[in-house]
Enzyme design. Structure first.
Site, PDB file in Angstrom:
ATOM      1  N   SER A   1      44.814  37.758  37.711  1.00  0.00           N
ATOM      2  CA  SER A   1      45.224  36.361  37.586  1.00  0.00           C
ATOM      3  C   SER A   1      44.112  35.388  37.940  1.00  0.00           C
ATOM      4  CB  SER A   1      46.444  36.090  38.475  1.00  0.00           C
ATOM      5  OG  SER A   1      46.108  36.201  39.847  1.00  0.00           O
ATOM      6  N   ASN A   2      43.037  35.876  38.583  1.00  0.00           N
ATOM      7  CA  ASN A   2      41.904  35.014  38.922  1.00  0.00           C
ATOM      8  C   ASN A   2      41.064  34.661  37.692  1.00  0.00           C
ATOM      9  OD1 ASN A   2      41.272  37.023  41.873  1.00  0.00           O
ATOM     10  ND2 ASN A   2      42.640  35.283  41.660  1.00  0.00           N
TER      11      ASN A   2
ATOM     12  N   CYS B   1      62.370  34.068  44.116  1.00  0.00           N
ATOM     13  CA  CYS B   1      61.441  33.220  43.371  1.00  0.00           C
ATOM     14  C   CYS B   1      60.168  34.025  43.134  1.00  0.00           C
ATOM     15  CB  CYS B   1      61.154  31.908  44.126  1.00  0.00           C
ATOM     16  SG  CYS B   1      60.325  32.153  45.711  1.00  0.00           S
TER      17      CYS B   1
ATOM     18  N   CYS C   1      47.862  25.941  44.623  1.00  0.00           N
ATOM     19  CA  CYS C   1      47.653  26.257  43.210  1.00  0.00           C
ATOM     20  C   CYS C   1      48.399  27.521  42.805  1.00  0.00           C
ATOM     21  CB  CYS C   1      46.163  26.406  42.928  1.00  0.00           C
ATOM     22  SG  CYS C   1      45.255  24.852  43.015  1.00  0.00           S
TER      23      CYS C   1
ATOM     24  N   ASP D   1      41.645  26.500  49.236  1.00  0.00           N
ATOM     25  CA  ASP D   1      42.842  26.025  48.533  1.00  0.00           C
ATOM     26  C   ASP D   1      44.036  25.867  49.473  1.00  0.00           C
ATOM     27  OD1 ASP D   1      43.440  28.632  49.102  1.00  0.00           O
ATOM     28  OD2 ASP D   1      44.028  29.195  47.069  1.00  0.00           O
TER      29      ASP D   1
ATOM     30  N   GLY E   1      38.356  29.551  42.379  1.00  0.00           N
ATOM     31  CA  GLY E   1      38.265  28.590  41.278  1.00  0.00           C
ATOM     32  C   GLY E   1      37.133  27.603  41.446  1.00  0.00           C
TER      33      GLY E   1
ATOM     34  N   ASP F   1      34.655  34.897  52.082  1.00  0.00           N
ATOM     35  CA  ASP F   1      35.903  35.148  51.352  1.00  0.00           C
ATOM     36  C   ASP F   1      36.399  36.538  51.735  1.00  0.00           C
ATOM     37  OD1 ASP F   1      38.019  35.308  49.421  1.00  0.00           O
ATOM     38  OD2 ASP F   1      36.906  33.922  48.128  1.00  0.00           O
TER      39      ASP F   1
ATOM     40  N   GLN G   1      41.441  33.613  34.776  1.00  0.00           N
ATOM     41  CA  GLN G   1      41.722  32.439  33.951  1.00  0.00           C
ATOM     42  C   GLN G   1      40.860  31.248  34.353  1.00  0.00           C
ATOM     43  OE1 GLN G   1      43.609  30.226  36.031  1.00  0.00           O
ATOM     44  NE2 GLN G   1      44.572  28.728  34.687  1.00  0.00           N
TER      45      GLN G   1
ATOM     46  N   LYS H   1      35.703  40.001  46.579  1.00  0.00           N
ATOM     47  CA  LYS H   1      35.074  38.890  45.872  1.00  0.00           C
ATOM     48  C   LYS H   1      33.637  38.656  46.308  1.00  0.00           C
ATOM     49  CE  LYS H   1      39.104  36.200  44.469  1.00  0.00           C
ATOM     50  NZ  LYS H   1      39.838  34.927  44.568  1.00  0.00           N
TER      51      LYS H   1
END
Length: 387
Positions: A71-72, A344, A195, A132, A43, A64, A74, A88
């Site tokens: 999902s990345n 969860c 996040c 993160d 992000g 990385d 966005q 990446k």
């Protein structure tokens, strides 16, 4: 610096920099001569890398070990749909060189660890922190301190962002505050969700990552006043900002070497210090294959979802919804005389709930679903959405 020349194509590309009186060709030379290591290309790293490459930073290193996921997209604007499934660092290098072929990109498709950090970072002038998680954040800071180079830091969570320049070296050879002057020790595990657990509005990393790039450029060129000894706070919901003053903490332990940062952050307990509580009250787990087997055999068990209501609207694998914060108010609905599987998104919150119920209310029939909804969607029902 005088021996750094530009081609006609470069001069035309950077012309809007060159005509700024305070910046001019000398500032561009400094950018071309600079070597910047960016840890994390997600992000924050995406806009940061895009603007550093566009600005003409001569050598950019990218660390990385992740792979691009749906999902990345966005918020990680460096990548497109065609990048999904690719490392990446490889996708980032391709995109950045297509933006600016006049720069060099070094890639490190590996996790940044205390074993390799100094070796990777030793040839760079500056580290930019696009991570993160707390272990890597402290590792980046300590690496910068030991190498005597600046650390341009940013962090994001939901609608909030932070920014600062740590370990800045002044002309007299002294250094500004570093991350440990602000946070000498990490918060207890689980107190601050990532996040991935708490979410982030897609534009926030774009805002903070762009501000990070601005600070990197200022540090490299000497133009303007870097955010040294100050912490910038941004609230995207109210569009409000604050800037706090930072000072060196004289009681902070001196950084002399890199350590085990996962253990420091409490994420991996030392083998010699396994708590008596954990030994006496281990958490039972089942994987998603076993859960599916129980379902197919129609075994008598209770399935409980401890996520939030809005998460269940995204995807569900069934069971009763009892959000984590309401568990103690709904004890009467949680069985004690049959097996209970609690789940969860990833297995962390459900594990916390089980510890609470075992330690405080003497439950002995609880099973954590290992990997949670993410594992179920990956291994059992690939038609389910992940988030």
């Amino acid at each position: 610096m005088a021996n750094i020349d530009f081609s006609k194509a470069e001069l035309e590309r950077y012309s809007r920099h060159l005509i700024i009186p305070e910046f001019n060709i000398e500032g561009q030379r400094k950018l071309k001569n600079a070597k910047v290591l960016v840890v994390g290309s997600g992000g924050l790293g995406s806009p940061l890398l895009l603007y550093l490459a566009a600005a003409g930073v001569g050598t950019i290193g990218i660390v990385d070990f992740d792979v691009v996921d749906d999902s990345n997209l966005q918020r990680q604007v460096l990548f497109g749909t065609a990048c999904v499934g690719h490392p990446k660092v490889n996708a980032a290098k391709h995109q950045l060189l297509s933006l600016n072929p006049h720069i060099q990109i070094n890639t490190y498709n590996t996790q940044f660890t205390s074993e390799n950090a100094l070796d990777i970072a030793k040839d760079y002038d500056l580290i930019a922190d696009g991570t993160d998680n707390f272990p890597t954040r402290y590792l980046v800071n300590d690496t910068a301190v030991l190498l005597g180079i600046p650390n341009v830091y940013a962090s994001i969570y939901r609608f909030d962002g932070q920014l600062s320049v740590f370990n800045y070296k002044y002309e007299d050879g002294s250094f500004g505050p570093n991350y440990r002057d602000l946070f000498p020790a990490p918060p207890p595990p689980g107190l601050v969700p990532s996040c991935a657990e708490g979410g982030v509005i897609g534009v926030l990393p774009g805002i903070l990552g762009s501000l990070q790039a601005n600070e990197v450029i200022k540090v490299i060129t000497g133009v303007g006043e870097p955010l040294v000894g100050r912490l910038f706070l941004f609230d995207a919901l109210s569009f409000s900002t604050r800037t706090l003053k930072l000072k060196k903490n004289p009681t902070r332990p001196k950084i002399t070497k890199l350590i085990d940062y996962h253990q420091f952050c409490g994420l991996t307990p030392a083998e010699t210090k396994i708590s008596e509580e954990i030994q006496l009250n281990p958490i039972q787990e089942i994987d998603v294959q076993e859960l599916e087997r129980w379902k197919n055999l129609k075994l008598d068990f209770q399935l409980i979802d401890v996520r939030e209501t809005y998460e269940r609207e995204i995807v569900t694998i069934g069971g009763e919804l009892i959000p984590k914060a309401t568990v103690e108010d709904q004890l009467s609905t949680i069985e004690k005389d049959k097996k209970v599987v609690i789940y969860c998104r990833s297995g962390k919150r459900s594990a916390d709930v089980i510890r609470l119920l075992q330690d405080k209310y003497d439950y002995a029939n609880l099973y954590n679903l290992k990997g949670g909804v993410l594992a179920y969607a990956k291994e059992i029902d690939t038609n389910l959405a992940t988030y």
